[in-house]
Design an enzyme around this catalytic site. Structure first.
Site, short mmCIF file in Angstrom:
data_model
loop_
_atom_site.label_atom_id
_atom_site.label_comp_id
_atom_site.label_asym_id
_atom_site.label_seq_id
_atom_site.Cartn_x
_atom_site.Cartn_y
_atom_site.Cartn_z
N ASP A 62 1.00 -1.21 -0.17
CA ASP A 62 0.12 0.09 0.02
C ASP A 62 0.78 1.22 0.14
O ASP A 62 2.05 1.11 0.58
CB ASP A 62 -0.87 -0.10 1.22
CG ASP A 62 -2.32 0.87 1.26
OD1 ASP A 62 -2.44 1.40 -0.04
OD2 ASP A 62 -2.77 1.10 2.23
N ASN A 104 -11.09 -2.42 -5.12
CA ASN A 104 -10.38 -1.60 -6.13
C ASN A 104 -11.06 -1.19 -7.39
O ASN A 104 -10.74 -0.25 -8.01
CB ASN A 104 -9.12 -2.05 -6.11
CG ASN A 104 -8.22 -1.90 -4.94
OD1 ASN A 104 -7.24 -2.81 -4.79
ND2 ASN A 104 -8.17 -0.73 -4.20
#
Ligand code: IPE
Ligand code: IPE
Ligand code: MG
Length: 255
Positions: free
Chosen positions: A23, A71
């Site tokens: 991330d 996502n």
């Protein structure tokens, strides 16, 4: 003897399976006045440096979260970039991984209509090419969500009950485990999340029930084998109790 290793770690107790929530690509790019997609591109060398590091340390399973079921909610241009990026990445890195003895597996809904056909083809050919490799298994959690994985397992089991092949009273935790996407994958010992966020974001919900979590502030494009080894070292300081009692002078049976 590993020439690059500076972290103080015990090579005899390296985690069998490490999961990574990669991330911080967008923030890395924003901090440099770049487009978010350039952050994703900058994450590629980080990932392959970690693959080399994990191989040197003797990690057997490395699972990386590359695209979550959530996502899809991002801008179309970012999603399209990520799909093409994965196609390119498999083309660029497939042979390198094969030469290193890495088996590639995908975990998630690869057959989702939203996944471009060319990517599905690249995924299948990478899996086929590397199927007999044994040095390390690299799992791409792609279009993966821990909740939908459990839902899918429940559906498979429910079909077995409906057809009479499964007696509901015999269903155990192993029944569920055996119906997850990769039944042979051991549970992760260690889950690393970069970028300072401290949440699972739907990663390996069932499998990580007793994993140790290490959170590092490093943004994914800045991560490398050294930070990976440091995280392994932090893992090695943990006392994994699995629900047992802490050893201490007042434990029964200590005299
Ligand atoms: C992780 O980086 C990569 C994916 C989720 C595909 P992000 O894109 O989430 O980066 P941040 O969290 O916005 O910085
Ligand atoms: C988790 O990161 C998914 C991947 C790394 C692929 P996100 O950036 O999507 O997670 P949230 O939105 O911060 O929880
Ligand atoms: Mg993020």
């Amino acid at each position: 003897m590993i020439d690059w290793l500076t972290a103080d770690i015990d090579l005899d107790s390296v985690p069998l399976h490490v999961g990574i929530i990669m991330d911080g690509n967008g923030r890395w790019a924003n901090a440099r006045g770049l487009h978010r997609t350039q952050g994703h591109a900058a994450g590629e060398p980080a990932l392959f440096d970690v693959v080399h590091g994990a191989l040197d340390l003797g990690v057997q399973w490395l699972t990386v979260y590359t695209f979550s079921t959530e996502n899809w909610d991002r801008d179309t241009s970012e999603v399209e970039f990520l799909m093409q990026f994965n196609v390119d990445l498999l083309e660029r890195r497939r042979d390198e991984l094969d030469d290193l003895g890495v088996r590639i597996l995908f975990m998630g809904d690869v057959d989702d209509d939203r996944v471009p056909q060319v990517l599905r083809d690249r995924i299948r050919s990478a899996e086929e090419l590397t199927a007999s490799n044994t040095k390390m298994t690299m799992v791409y959690a792609f279009n993966y969500g821990g909740r939908i994985e459990i839902v899918d397992a429940v559906k498979t089991i429910a079909r077995g009950v409906a057809s009479g092949s499964i007696d509901p009273d015999t269903i155990t935790m192993d029944t569920v485990s055996n119906n997850l996407y990769l039944a042979d994958m051991p549970d992760p010992d260690l889950v690393i999340r970069t970028s300072g966020e401290q949440r699972t974001s739907n990663f390996l919900l069932w499998e990580a029930a007793y994993s140790e979590y290490v959170f590092t502030p490093v943004l994914w494009p800045d991560f490398d084998r050294h930070e990976f080894a440091r995280c392994v070292g932090e893992y090695q300081t943990r006392d994994r109790r699995f629900g047992g009692a802490v050893d201490g002078p007042l434990t029964d049976g200590d005299g």
